[in-house]
Design a protein around this motif. Structure first.
Motif, short mmCIF file in Angstrom:
data_model
loop_
_atom_site.label_atom_id
_atom_site.label_comp_id
_atom_site.label_asym_id
_atom_site.label_seq_id
_atom_site.Cartn_x
_atom_site.Cartn_y
_atom_site.Cartn_z
N CYS A 191 0.84 -1.20 0.00
CA CYS A 191 0.00 0.00 0.00
C CYS A 191 0.88 1.26 0.00
N ASP A 192 0.28 2.39 -0.32
CA ASP A 192 1.03 3.64 -0.39
C ASP A 192 1.70 3.99 0.94
N GLY A 216 5.22 7.96 -10.03
CA GLY A 216 5.27 6.97 -8.96
C GLY A 216 5.78 7.45 -7.63
N LEU A 218 5.52 9.46 -3.98
CA LEU A 218 4.48 9.78 -3.00
C LEU A 218 4.90 10.97 -2.17
N SER A 263 3.90 -6.60 -6.08
CA SER A 263 2.63 -6.01 -6.51
C SER A 263 2.25 -4.90 -5.54
N THR A 264 1.61 -3.87 -6.08
CA THR A 264 1.17 -2.74 -5.28
C THR A 264 -0.33 -2.53 -5.47
N VAL A 265 -0.92 -1.74 -4.59
CA VAL A 265 -2.35 -1.46 -4.72
C VAL A 265 -2.60 -0.57 -5.93
N ARG A 266 -1.57 0.12 -6.37
CA ARG A 266 -1.71 0.95 -7.57
C ARG A 266 -1.70 0.06 -8.81
N ALA A 267 -2.48 0.46 -9.79
CA ALA A 267 -2.56 -0.32 -11.03
C ALA A 267 -1.23 -0.31 -11.76
N THR A 268 -0.96 -1.38 -12.48
CA THR A 268 0.26 -1.45 -13.28
C THR A 268 0.26 -0.32 -14.30
N ARG A 269 1.38 0.36 -14.41
CA ARG A 269 1.45 1.51 -15.30
C ARG A 269 1.98 1.11 -16.67
#
Length: 311
Positions: A191-192, A216, A218, A263-269
């Motif tokens: 998560c962020d 990407g 924060l 893997s992250t909560v953000r969608a693959t860019r």
């Protein structure tokens, strides 16, 4: 007394630049093959015509005054304009650009660019190739500012009547860390808030004016900013931080375990990249046409984005 128009010749402006570069009148005279007194006399002629002091002579070093610095800046611009006029005249006569500059974004596979340069130069054209390493907004700025004739890897290209562009391809980014990085064993998806606690690795935007682009990052996150995509890859491998890298650039390192994906909560860019050149009412120069013809190949476009093996 001489007028400013008579003394501010291209040779005189180049002479002033030599003085500034060498740091003294004596060194500049040696570099120019002149007698020091003759050089000093020409500078005094310019100063008299302009009624300003161009260099502070109170020490052994030739230090440009504020007025001198302004003349150096404008002089450089004028000399570039003269060169540009000469280049345009020669292009009209031969069809070949005397120099062809390509802005290459950090995301482009440099080995493929070099192979294309090799193919171009095999034909022995009367064109000098110059490559500029750029990143993010700087790639487009090099083109729009006239410092490049072709740009490879332009992202977020807005409608611009002064430019032509075509899709180069899409690049998928993956979040990677070194296997000894703390995030390598963290629970997925990341998560962020968890990412914010770890340093990010970013490549500096080469834009000369404005804030530039970032991807990407924060708010409040520690950042290590590097100059090139190769530096970013090296920093990831050393465990200096985390972040996204093109999948094609890290595939070999993932296979050998030097890097791991998370893997992250953000969608693959996935980023769409373009190649672009300035629009012109005249027929494109032969160098530009050669590159446009080569870029018409889907295989070539894919290689520019994917052939990062050996990085």
């Amino acid at each position: 007394m001489q007028t400013a128009r008579k003394v501010l010749t291209p040779d005189a402006l180049a002479m002033l630049q030599t003085i500034a570069d060498t740091g003294s009148f004596a060194a500049a005279a040696r570099a120019l093959g002149m007698v020091p007194s003759a050089l000093t006399y020409r500078v005094r002629q310019m100063e008299d015509a302009l009624d300003v002091l161009l260099f502070d002579r109170s020490s052994r070093q030739a230090v440009a005054t504020q007025a001198g610095l302004e003349l150096l800046r404008e002089g450089e611009r004028l000399l570039q304009e003269i060169d540009a006029v000469a280049n345009r005249v020669k292009r009209v006569a031969t069809g070949w650009e005397p120099q062809f500059t390509i802005a290459v974004d950090a995301i482009i596979a440099k080995a493929t660019v070099m192979e294309l340069c090799e193919r171009f130069l095999e034909g022995a054209p009367p064109t000098r190739i110059r490559l500029r390493d750029e990143t993010l907004s700087g790639t487009l700025e090099a083109l729009t500012s006239g410092q490049a004739d072709l740009a490879l890897g332009v992202a977020d290209l807005t409608q611009n009547a002064a430019l032509h562009s075509h899709l180069l391809g899409e690049v998928r980014f993956v979040f990677v860390v070194a296997p000894h990085h703390p995030l390598a064993d963290a629970t997925e998806p990341l998560c962020d808030e968890e990412l914010r606690q770890h340093r990010a690795i970013a490549v500096a935007d080469t834009i000369s004016r404005g804030r530039g682009m970032t991807f990407g990052l924060l708010g409040g996150q520690d950042v290590l900013t590097v100059a090139t995509m190769q530096d970013k890859l090296d920093a990831h491998i050393r465990g200096l931080g985390c972040g996204f890298l093109p999948e094609s650039m890290v595939v070999d390192h993932l296979a050998t375990g030097r890097l791991v994906t998370r893997s992250t909560v953000r969608a693959t860019r996935v980023v769409s990249l373009n190649y672009a050149w300035r629009a012109s009412s005249s027929t494109p120069g032969r160098a530009l046409q050669w590159w446009l013809d080569v870029l018409g190949s889907a295989t070539t476009r894919a290689a520019l984005l994917q052939r990062h093996r050996g990085v």
